[in-house]
Design an enzyme around this catalytic site. Structure first.
Site, mmCIF file in Angstrom:
data_model
loop_
_atom_site.group_PDB
_atom_site.id
_atom_site.type_symbol
_atom_site.label_atom_id
_atom_site.label_comp_id
_atom_site.label_asym_id
_atom_site.label_seq_id
_atom_site.Cartn_x
_atom_site.Cartn_y
_atom_site.Cartn_z
ATOM 1 N N ASP A 90 -7.235 7.394 -3.250
ATOM 2 C CA ASP A 90 -8.531 6.855 -3.692
ATOM 3 C C ASP A 90 -9.474 7.982 -4.089
ATOM 4 O O ASP A 90 -10.402 7.778 -4.867
ATOM 5 C CB ASP A 90 -9.166 6.032 -2.571
ATOM 6 C CG ASP A 90 -8.359 4.768 -2.308
ATOM 7 O OD1 ASP A 90 -7.992 4.099 -3.301
ATOM 8 O OD2 ASP A 90 -8.071 4.467 -1.131
ATOM 9 N N ASN A 131 -0.092 10.777 1.137
ATOM 10 C CA ASN A 131 -0.098 9.756 2.186
ATOM 11 C C ASN A 131 1.334 9.434 2.604
ATOM 12 O O ASN A 131 2.275 10.051 2.111
ATOM 13 C CB ASN A 131 -0.839 8.494 1.699
ATOM 14 C CG ASN A 131 -0.170 7.904 0.472
ATOM 15 O OD1 ASN A 131 0.972 7.474 0.533
ATOM 16 N ND2 ASN A 131 -0.866 7.907 -0.659
ATOM 17 N N LYS A 171 -10.881 -7.625 -8.033
ATOM 18 C CA LYS A 171 -10.151 -6.992 -9.148
ATOM 19 C C LYS A 171 -9.604 -8.039 -10.120
ATOM 20 O O LYS A 171 -8.847 -7.708 -11.014
ATOM 21 C CB LYS A 171 -9.010 -6.125 -8.597
ATOM 22 C CG LYS A 171 -9.498 -4.995 -7.675
ATOM 23 C CD LYS A 171 -8.404 -3.995 -7.372
ATOM 24 C CE LYS A 171 -8.831 -3.012 -6.288
ATOM 25 N NZ LYS A 171 -7.863 -1.957 -6.045
ATOM 26 N N ILE A 213 -6.267 2.036 -10.837
ATOM 27 C CA ILE A 213 -5.268 1.670 -11.857
ATOM 28 C C ILE A 213 -5.111 0.153 -11.919
ATOM 29 O O ILE A 213 -5.058 -0.450 -12.997
ATOM 30 C CB ILE A 213 -3.902 2.318 -11.526
ATOM 31 C CG1 ILE A 213 -4.052 3.837 -11.374
ATOM 32 C CG2 ILE A 213 -2.868 1.991 -12.580
ATOM 33 C CD1 ILE A 213 -2.833 4.535 -10.780
HETATM 34 O O1 PMT Z 1 6.275 3.082 0.207
HETATM 35 P P1 PMT Z 1 6.596 2.449 1.548
HETATM 36 O O2 PMT Z 1 6.783 3.492 2.644
HETATM 37 O O3 PMT Z 1 7.736 1.465 1.450
HETATM 38 O O4 PMT Z 1 5.291 1.619 2.008
HETATM 39 C C1 PMT Z 1 4.901 0.495 1.286
HETATM 40 C C2 PMT Z 1 3.376 0.389 1.170
HETATM 41 C C3 PMT Z 1 2.782 0.181 2.557
HETATM 42 C C4 PMT Z 1 2.788 1.671 0.548
HETATM 43 C C5 PMT Z 1 3.098 -0.830 0.220
HETATM 44 O O5 PMT Z 1 3.640 -1.968 0.797
HETATM 45 C C6 PMT Z 1 1.600 -1.018 0.007
HETATM 46 O O6 PMT Z 1 0.882 -1.630 0.756
HETATM 47 N N1 PMT Z 1 1.092 -0.433 -1.128
HETATM 48 C C7 PMT Z 1 -0.342 -0.373 -1.449
HETATM 49 C C8 PMT Z 1 -0.981 0.700 -0.609
HETATM 50 C C9 PMT Z 1 -2.439 0.874 -0.953
HETATM 51 O O7 PMT Z 1 -2.786 1.868 -1.523
HETATM 52 O O8 PMT Z 1 -3.196 -0.122 -0.641
HETATM 53 P P2 PMT Z 1 -4.766 -0.173 -0.981
HETATM 54 O O9 PMT Z 1 -5.257 -1.348 -0.209
HETATM 55 O O10 PMT Z 1 -5.403 1.132 -0.730
HETATM 56 O O11 PMT Z 1 -4.784 -0.447 -2.543
HETATM 57 C C10 PMT Z 1 -4.832 -1.755 -3.071
HETATM 58 C C11 PMT Z 1 -4.128 -1.823 -4.414
HETATM 59 O O12 PMT Z 1 -4.852 -1.018 -5.364
HETATM 60 C C12 PMT Z 1 -2.688 -1.333 -4.431
HETATM 61 O O13 PMT Z 1 -1.953 -2.229 -5.255
HETATM 62 C C13 PMT Z 1 -2.781 0.055 -5.069
HETATM 63 O O14 PMT Z 1 -1.589 0.344 -5.821
HETATM 64 C C14 PMT Z 1 -3.960 -0.139 -5.997
HETATM 65 N N2 PMT Z 1 -4.723 1.105 -6.297
HETATM 66 C C15 PMT Z 1 -5.415 1.761 -5.314
HETATM 67 C C16 PMT Z 1 -6.162 2.882 -5.636
HETATM 68 C C17 PMT Z 1 -6.187 3.335 -6.975
HETATM 69 N N3 PMT Z 1 -6.865 4.420 -7.320
HETATM 70 N N4 PMT Z 1 -5.498 2.665 -7.922
HETATM 71 C C18 PMT Z 1 -4.775 1.573 -7.609
HETATM 72 O O15 PMT Z 1 -4.135 0.981 -8.492
#
Ligand code: PMT
Length: 404
Positions: free
Chosen positions: A279, A210, A340, A306
């Site tokens: 994901d 991504n 969560k 995670i």
């Molecule tokens: O890296 P940059 O270019 O500076 O960009 C920053 C960012 C946009 C990536 C960062 O600010 C951000 O938003 N990170 C989370 C991105 C994300 O995956 O969001 P999500 O809404 O899909 O996930 C929610 C949370 O679950 C996140 O804390 C993610 O780390 C966590 N997660 C998601 C999937 C997974 N399998 N395990 C996880 O722990």
């Protein structure tokens, strides 16, 4: 009222092209209510005239160790006693080496040695100089002695090279000075941060990933280190240089990231999940997939969450999730917080110059009984602001450890 209101800040300016940015820092410090006096090294005066700093600070600039005029007004010991904080910006490789050696061969190093006030350095130099083992060692020793290093940032340099060594932007230095307590409010707190993207192999030559650059997570790691925390950074593949953290673990896939994070989480006080973790992941083919067919179908399987796994640990750290959304930011952020069982969620809208890949971001931060917005700013600035919110909530859970 700004926390800098009424503070006496001694601004040390050393020789380097970033000296011109010190003038902007001085303006910002005064705007935040600080009383500022400037000390320049002779090399700094080659880059920017002392008159600029005199006009902006409202006080004569000091530069000579043995200056009869200064000694009759505010001599170097009086100046050292006057300072609540000494901020050296830019801090050249040379001044770092002299501070490490404990030299007092000019006014600035003498003041740093004579003062009991906290000393904060914003290093600025050519990337090769910053990465030289001598400078790395000097930085490590200065940190061990309690000197706080803010930055450097990474990017294009005045010499035409690219890499770590740029002075942090004055706004980021100001944000760090506002949020970081002189004593280090997060001093000794063990913070685990995940950053960057993951790579999910399709076959030996292809992968799914991504747009995460790692900038947000690396900015948090640098800001937490500057605030005295002991930082472990688990990072997916990024083009960023390895930051100064206690532990850096490089991973590729979501499964590797899960293993590294869950291995470190039980011994962490705070976990911040900034990484953009895949994901879904394919089961990788052992051989390169041939392009014989007109279409190719991949079956993807859900990866382990995670963040939810960390939040579900019996002795869990204070757990902060990120949320990247293209719409209904606040609703999804609250839903993730509850689903969560997190302590805090920092949600960012992605697209239009914010979120992934870019330098700026804006956050909507929520926790079970509150929320706030952190408006658009460089990630280096937001990192300090977010850590300040995290420190508030973390210390509300552990009041005995709050140095305030
Ligand atoms: O890296 P940059 O270019 O500076 O960009 C920053 C960012 C946009 C990536 C960062 O600010 C951000 O938003 N990170 C989370 C991105 C994300 O995956 O969001 P999500 O809404 O899909 O996930 C929610 C949370 O679950 C996140 O804390 C993610 O780390 C966590 N997660 C998601 C999937 C997974 N399998 N395990 C996880 O722990």
């Amino acid at each position: 009222m700004s926390p800098l209101s009424g503070q006496n800040i001694l601004l040390g300016v050393t020789g380097g092209i970033a000296a011109y940015k010190a003038a902007e820092l001085l303006r910002l410090l005064r705007g935040a209510g600080a009383e500022v006096r400037v000390v320049m090294t002779p090399a700094a005066a080659e880059f920017v005239g002392p008159l600029t700093f005199q006009a902006l600070s409202g006080h004569p600039v000091s530069s000579e160790l043995l200056d009869p005029a200064a000694e009759s007004a505010m001599g170097h010991i009086a100046l050292a006693r006057w300072a609540d904080r000494i901020v050296v910006a830019p801090a050249s490789a040379d001044v770092m080496a002299r501070l490490r050696a404990g030299l007092a061969d000019d006014l600035l190093t003498t003041l740093c040695l004579a003062a009991t006030a906290p000393v904060i350095l914003a290093p600025a130099m050519n990337q090769a100089m910053w990465q030289h083992p001598a400078t790395r060692e000097n930085a490590a020793v200065l940190r061990q002695r309690g000197i706080c290093l803010l930055g450097p940032a990474t990017g294009e340099q005045a010499c035409g090279e690219t890499g770590p060594g740029r002075m942090l932007e004055p706004a980021a230095i100001l944000a760090a000075l506002i949020t970081a307590e002189p004593s280090g409010r997060l001093a000794g707190v063990r913070i685990l941060i995940s950053a960057g993207p993951t790579r999910e192999a399709i076959d030996p030559v292809r992968y799914l990933t991504n747009r995460s650059s790692g900038r947000m997570g690396y900015a948090l790691a640098a800001a937490a280190t500057a605030q005295g925390a002991r930082v472990s950074l688990v990072s997916g593949p990024t083009a960023l240089p390895r930051p100064d953290v206690e532990r850096h673990v490089a991973v590729e896939s979501a499964a590797e990231m899960a293993e590294a994070v869950l291995g470190l989480a039980p011994a962490s006080d705070i976990y911040i999940g900034t990484a953009a973790v895949a994901d879904y992941a394919p089961a990788p083919s052992a051989d390169k997939i041939k392009k014989d067919a007109d279409t190719l179908t991949l079956t993807l399987t859900r990866t382990r969450d995670i963040l939810a796994a960390v939040a579900g640990l019996p002795e869990r750290p204070f757990t902060v999730g990120f949320a990247a959304e293209t719409r209904d930011l606040e609703t999804y952020a609250r839903a993730k917080l509850a689903a969560k069982r997190l302590d805090m969620v920092a949600a960012n809208a992605v697209g239009a110059g914010l979120g992934f890949e870019v330098d700026d971001n804006a956050l909507h931060v929520c926790w079970p009984d509150g929320e706030t917005r952190l408006p658009t700013a460089p990630k280096t600035v937001l990192a300090h602001q977010l850590l300040d919110l995290i420190a508030d909530r973390y210390h509300a859970h552990h009041p005995a450890q709050d140095p305030r």
